[in-house]
Design a protein around this motif. Structure first.
Motif, PDB file in Angstrom:
ATOM      1  N   LYS A  15       0.826  -1.207   0.000  1.00 17.90           N
ATOM      2  CA  LYS A  15       0.000   0.000   0.000  1.00 17.90           C
ATOM      3  C   LYS A  15       0.858   1.255   0.000  1.00 17.90           C
ATOM      4  CE  LYS A  15      -3.779   2.281   2.492  1.00 17.90           C
ATOM      5  NZ  LYS A  15      -4.700   2.195   3.665  1.00 17.90           N
ATOM      6  N   THR A  16       1.961   1.247   0.747  1.00 22.30           N
ATOM      7  CA  THR A  16       2.796   2.447   0.870  1.00 22.30           C
ATOM      8  C   THR A  16       4.188   2.278   0.287  1.00 22.30           C
ATOM      9  OG1 THR A  16       3.736   1.872   3.042  1.00 22.30           O
ATOM     10  CG2 THR A  16       1.585   3.000   3.031  1.00 22.30           C
ATOM     11  N   LEU A  17       4.524   1.068  -0.176  1.00 30.43           N
ATOM     12  CA  LEU A  17       5.873   0.783  -0.662  1.00 30.43           C
ATOM     13  C   LEU A  17       5.833   0.023  -1.979  1.00 30.43           C
ATOM     14  CD1 LEU A  17       7.469  -0.837   2.537  1.00 30.43           C
ATOM     15  CD2 LEU A  17       7.584   1.579   1.912  1.00 30.43           C
ATOM     16  N   LEU A  18       6.911   0.156  -2.730  1.00 29.42           N
ATOM     17  CA  LEU A  18       7.232  -0.768  -3.810  1.00 29.42           C
ATOM     18  C   LEU A  18       8.554  -1.422  -3.435  1.00 29.42           C
ATOM     19  CD1 LEU A  18       6.541   1.455  -6.974  1.00 29.42           C
ATOM     20  CD2 LEU A  18       5.000  -0.197  -5.905  1.00 29.42           C
ATOM     21  N   ASN A  64       6.085   4.883  -1.513  1.00 29.18           N
ATOM     22  CA  ASN A  64       5.193   5.121  -2.643  1.00 29.18           C
ATOM     23  C   ASN A  64       3.826   5.658  -2.211  1.00 29.18           C
ATOM     24  OD1 ASN A  64       4.691   5.044  -5.472  1.00 29.18           O
ATOM     25  ND2 ASN A  64       3.493   3.178  -5.215  1.00 29.18           N
ATOM     26  N   ASN A  65       3.864   6.670  -1.359  1.00 32.22           N
ATOM     27  CA  ASN A  65       2.635   7.354  -0.960  1.00 32.22           C
ATOM     28  C   ASN A  65       2.853   8.868  -1.078  1.00 32.22           C
ATOM     29  OD1 ASN A  65       0.075   7.843   0.028  1.00 32.22           O
ATOM     30  ND2 ASN A  65       0.606   7.424   2.160  1.00 32.22           N
ATOM     31  N   PRO A  66       3.163   9.351  -2.289  1.00 34.57           N
ATOM     32  CA  PRO A  66       3.572  10.755  -2.449  1.00 34.57           C
ATOM     33  C   PRO A  66       2.491  11.757  -2.091  1.00 34.57           C
ATOM     34  CG  PRO A  66       3.222   9.728  -4.590  1.00 34.57           C
ATOM     35  CD  PRO A  66       3.192   8.623  -3.581  1.00 34.57           C
ATOM     36  N   ALA A 122       9.005   8.380  -3.634  1.00 35.27           N
ATOM     37  CA  ALA A 122       8.279   8.858  -4.811  1.00 35.27           C
ATOM     38  C   ALA A 122       7.840  10.305  -4.605  1.00 35.27           C
ATOM     39  CB  ALA A 122       7.061   7.976  -5.067  1.00 35.27           C
ATOM     40  N   GLY A 123       7.633  11.002  -5.698  1.00 36.31           N
ATOM     41  CA  GLY A 123       7.095  12.357  -5.619  1.00 36.31           C
ATOM     42  C   GLY A 123       8.150  13.395  -5.291  1.00 36.31           C
ATOM     43  N   ALA A 143      20.539   5.271   1.625  1.00 35.63           N
ATOM     44  CA  ALA A 143      19.408   6.190   1.538  1.00 35.63           C
ATOM     45  C   ALA A 143      19.661   7.179   0.406  1.00 35.63           C
ATOM     46  CB  ALA A 143      19.212   6.937   2.848  1.00 35.63           C
ATOM     47  N   ARG A 144      18.743   7.217  -0.544  1.00 32.84           N
ATOM     48  CA  ARG A 144      18.787   8.146  -1.686  1.00 32.84           C
ATOM     49  C   ARG A 144      17.777   9.254  -1.389  1.00 32.84           C
ATOM     50  NH1 ARG A 144      15.880   9.647  -5.963  1.00 32.84           N
ATOM     51  NH2 ARG A 144      16.799   9.797  -8.058  1.00 32.84           N
ATOM     52  N   LEU A 145      18.260  10.439  -1.045  1.00 35.74           N
ATOM     53  CA  LEU A 145      17.408  11.460  -0.444  1.00 35.74           C
ATOM     54  C   LEU A 145      17.195  12.656  -1.365  1.00 35.74           C
ATOM     55  CD1 LEU A 145      19.121  11.358   3.060  1.00 35.74           C
ATOM     56  CD2 LEU A 145      17.096  10.093   2.306  1.00 35.74           C
ATOM     57  N   HIS A 146      15.930  13.089  -1.420  1.00 34.70           N
ATOM     58  CA  HIS A 146      15.600  14.283  -2.195  1.00 34.70           C
ATOM     59  C   HIS A 146      14.441  14.997  -1.512  1.00 34.70           C
ATOM     60  CE1 HIS A 146      12.226  11.834  -3.486  1.00 34.70           C
ATOM     61  NE2 HIS A 146      11.702  12.884  -4.090  1.00 34.70           N
ATOM     62  N   GLY A 147      14.218  16.236  -1.869  1.00 31.82           N
ATOM     63  CA  GLY A 147      13.089  16.983  -1.323  1.00 31.82           C
ATOM     64  C   GLY A 147      13.170  17.088   0.190  1.00 31.82           C
ATOM     65  N   GLY A 148      12.017  16.942   0.845  1.00 33.68           N
ATOM     66  CA  GLY A 148      11.963  17.008   2.295  1.00 33.68           C
ATOM     67  C   GLY A 148      12.352  15.688   2.940  1.00 33.68           C
ATOM     68  N   VAL A 149      13.226  15.767   3.923  1.00 33.88           N
ATOM     69  CA  VAL A 149      13.631  14.598   4.720  1.00 33.88           C
ATOM     70  C   VAL A 149      13.420  15.035   6.172  1.00 33.88           C
ATOM     71  CG1 VAL A 149      15.450  12.904   5.161  1.00 33.88           C
ATOM     72  CG2 VAL A 149      15.351  14.088   2.948  1.00 33.88           C
ATOM     73  N   ILE A 150      12.220  14.789   6.677  1.00 35.74           N
ATOM     74  CA  ILE A 150      11.760  15.448   7.896  1.00 35.74           C
ATOM     75  C   ILE A 150      11.446  14.419   8.988  1.00 35.74           C
ATOM     76  CG2 ILE A 150      10.068  17.089   8.828  1.00 35.74           C
ATOM     77  CD1 ILE A 150      11.744  18.199   6.492  1.00 35.74           C
ATOM     78  N   GLY A 151      11.787  14.754  10.224  1.00 31.65           N
ATOM     79  CA  GLY A 151      11.368  13.961  11.372  1.00 31.65           C
ATOM     80  C   GLY A 151      11.676  12.482  11.237  1.00 31.65           C
TER      81      GLY A 151
END
Length: 253
Positions: free
Chosen positions: A6-9, A22-24, A59-60, A108-116
């Motif tokens: 539901k939330t991952l691939l 995968n829950n953008p 994703a997203g 970890a491949r990180l982009h955009g917000g990486v929060i909390g």
């Protein structure tokens, strides 16, 4: 088990397992379902000696914007005593422990917000590369929550240093990729278009290493970086989090 959730691939590509949040629409938020699905995949990795590398990505627009605040509020409302929050904390700890102790090298491949909680999960990976446009934040205290989640706090202190992490937790300030690299939250910073090339560059030598030597080396690194389990205050985190959430709920009536 490597499949669509539901939330991952999750995909196994030879010796590499790729876990794609995968829950953008929800900013790849960390909730109970996400944690259960991560546990399923990481348990499969633990039982699969052929896996040499695990790569996390999102994703997203964002890697992960942290915990699901609506779920927290719902759990606190339905159970002011904090049992649901405590259970969520235990699930988080299980996922973070699985990443930290995996026989596979985790990236970890990180982009955009990486929060909390998203930052917490990334920190339990062995290697972390961030896009030069990525941004980071520890917002828990600003949200009225203690900075205890999944055992991430001692990991942060060990990787980045006490003084700087104290400042980031107390202020809740957002910091950029260069600042993250300066305190070793990231090992590399590159344009977003080059993230996959860095990940591939890390994978190639790792899959050539002796599995036994790699497994022992990872265990040694973890052992030398951690305190003893008897002195490990993170074992209390789910109870501490539940207690604060229950207190906040009572304060608000």
């Amino acid at each position: 088990m490597y499949e669509d959730f539901k939330t991952l691939l999750a995909r196994r590509e030879g010796p590499v397992v790729r876990i794609h949040f995968n829950n953008p629409d929800a900013g790849n938020a960390v909730d109970g379902t996400f944690l259960d699905e991560m546990t399923t995949v990481l348990d499969a990795v633990a039982d699969d000696p052929g896996v040499r590398v695990v790569v996390l990505s999102g994703a997203g627009d964002d890697f992960c914007l942290g915990g699901d605040r609506r779920e927290f509020a719902d759990l606190a409302g339905r159970d002011p005593g904090g049992t649901g929050i405590r259970t969520l904390g235990v699930k988080a700890r299980r996922v973070c422990d699985a990443l930290a102790t995996s026989h596979a090298v985790t990236i970890a491949r990180l982009h955009g917000g990486v929060i909390g909680a998203g930052l917490g999960i990334a920190l339990f990976c062995d290697l972390r590369v961030g896009a030069d446009t990525s941004r980071y934040r520890l917002p828990e205290l600003a949200l009225g929550l203690p900075a205890v989640w999944g055992g991430a706090l001692p990991r942060l202190l060990s990787e980045a240093g006490t003084a700087r992490i104290r400042e980031l937790i107390l202020t809740g300030d957002t910091f950029d990729a260069e600042a993250a690299a300066a305190i070793s939250v990231l090992q590399k910073v590159v344009p977003e278009s080059e993230l996959d090339a860095v990940v591939t560059g890390w994978i190639k030598p790792v899959v050539r290493r002796s599995p036994a030597a790699l497994r022992v080396t990872k265990a040694a690194l973890n052992a030398y970086a951690a305190g003893t389990r008897m002195a490990d205050a993170t074992l209390l985190e789910s109870d501490l989090l539940a207690a604060v959430v229950a207190a906040r709920h009572a304060e608000r009536g």
